[in-house]
Design an enzyme around this catalytic site. Structure first.
Site, PDB file in Angstrom:
ATOM      1  CD  GLU A  42       2.706   0.828  -3.847  1.00  0.00           C
ATOM      2  OE1 GLU A  42       3.390   1.365  -4.741  1.00  0.00           O
ATOM      3  OE2 GLU A  42       2.457   1.388  -2.771  1.00  0.00           O
ATOM      4  CE1 TYR A 123       8.050   2.396  -3.932  1.00  0.00           C
ATOM      5  CE2 TYR A 123       6.490   1.498  -5.522  1.00  0.00           C
ATOM      6  CZ  TYR A 123       6.764   2.301  -4.436  1.00  0.00           C
ATOM      7  OH  TYR A 123       5.742   2.994  -3.832  1.00  0.00           O
ATOM      8  CG  ASP A 141       7.617   6.980  -3.643  1.00  0.00           C
ATOM      9  OD1 ASP A 141       8.362   7.618  -2.856  1.00  0.00           O
ATOM     10  OD2 ASP A 141       6.375   7.108  -3.637  1.00  0.00           O
TER      11      ASP A 141
END
Length: 341
Positions: A42, A123, A141
């Site tokens: 990520e 996020y 996203d």
């Protein structure tokens, strides 16, 4: 009228059949995800594509299979391996986070604890909590924003629409298999609900999509016009001293922070002198695009009779192009071609 409760079951059935095979992903029914691999992927995927990240991820996990291994790595080695991925503050935060996690004995399992770690924002904390720990967190996203904007026919332009899209996405997040659902939403956006020419005919949510029903799916999400990027200029010096060149480590904070680079000035807000006295000759300009500006960097080359006043000497045959950030690779390529001429 669409029933939001049916979205997750439909999408999970589709995901079980069509999930993308990715080096950091555990496919449905394949076991327990590793939070280290989820976190690493990520962080790498921020502002970068899956295709660009795969090789970096495989190399990182081969060199440092666990968060403890990464925590023990030398900063310069990690920065060199990161070169080319850009946004070098991510690499510095990666090391800081790894060391904090290794010291604590592992990753936190909740979003709040994850959010407190270096370099982990809203996020990324949601993604790790959902995918690694199956917490019912909503992961949004760019792919998910596109899916939700079409599903609910949200015509507010981005980025103003982000809060609305996040709130709508939260209405879809299930308590059963939220990690798989998060990845399913990403996969749907990446493979079917694509930016151009979405494949609505094979979408598992075909009958639930307000934008498709209205005939505007390809027009969403709408985006506000982007402001033109400003232009900057600067100078880079390729200083020769015998069979060596002068390189320096850039300051830890700021553009290309912590990376190996040719001495430069002007483009990054600094006004610095050359690394020493030389008869400098211009060999051209390299152009590079940063997130917030376009750069034209004048490249000067010269032979210095004395040791450098800044930076350090590196033997020509020891210079590793892959250890340089993208901008400095362009400088090196131009200089090498000039020296070979």
């Amino acid at each position: 009228m669409r029933d939001n409760k049916v979205i997750a079951p439909k999408l999970l059935v589709w995901y079980d059949r069509h999930a993308r095979v990715l080096p950091w992903r555990i496919l449905p029914g394949g076991g327990t995800p590793d939070p280290y691999r989820i976190w690493l992927s990520e962080v790498m995927l921020q502002q970068t594509t899956v295709a660009a990240v795969k090789d970096y991820f495989l190399r990182f996990t081969a060199l440092w299979p666990t968060v403890q291994d990464l925590a023990a790595a030398e900063d310069a080695h990690v920065m060199a391996e990161w070169a080319g991925l850009g946004y070098y503050a991510r690499a510095r935060n990666l090391l800081a986070c790894a060391r904090q996690v290794a010291h604590a004995g592992g990753f936190p399992e909740d979003r709040g604890g994850l959010r407190a770690l270096p370099g982990i924002g809203p996020y990324t904390s949601a993604a790790i909590a959902a995918i690694a720990y199956d917490q019912p967190e909503t992961v949004v996203d760019g792919n998910v924003e596109r899916v939700v904007s079409r599903l609910f026919a949200v015509e507010t332009p981005l980025p103003a629409a982000k809060p609305e899209l996040t709130a709508l996405a939260e209405t879809l997040t299930p308590h059963i298999r939220p990690g798989d659902f998060a990845q399913a939403m990403m996969d749907l956006g990446a493979t079917i609900c694509t930016p151009r020419s979405p494949a609505c005919g094979i979408c598992p949510l075909l009958d639930d999509c307000d934008a498709r029903a209205a005939g505007i799916a390809a027009d969403l999400p709408r985006k506000a016009p982007k402001a033109a990027k400003p232009d900057r200029t600067g100078i880079a010096w390729v200083a020769r001293h015998g069979d060596s060149l002068v390189l320096e480590e850039r300051p830890a904070k700021g553009l290309l922070g912590g990376t190996l680079a040719f001495p430069s000035s002007g483009w990054d807000g600094c006004d610095l002198p050359p690394p020493g006295d030389a008869d400098w000759t211009e060999i051209g300009h390299v152009r590079h695009v940063f997130t917030h500006f376009n750069l034209s960097l004048q490249v000067l080359i010269g032979d210095m009779p004395n040791s450098p006043e800044r930076g350090h000497l590196v033997l020509l045959h020891d210079i590793d192009r892959n250890a340089l950030p993208g901008l400095m690779r362009k400088v090196w390529d131009m200089a090498r071609a000039n020296m070979a001429a």
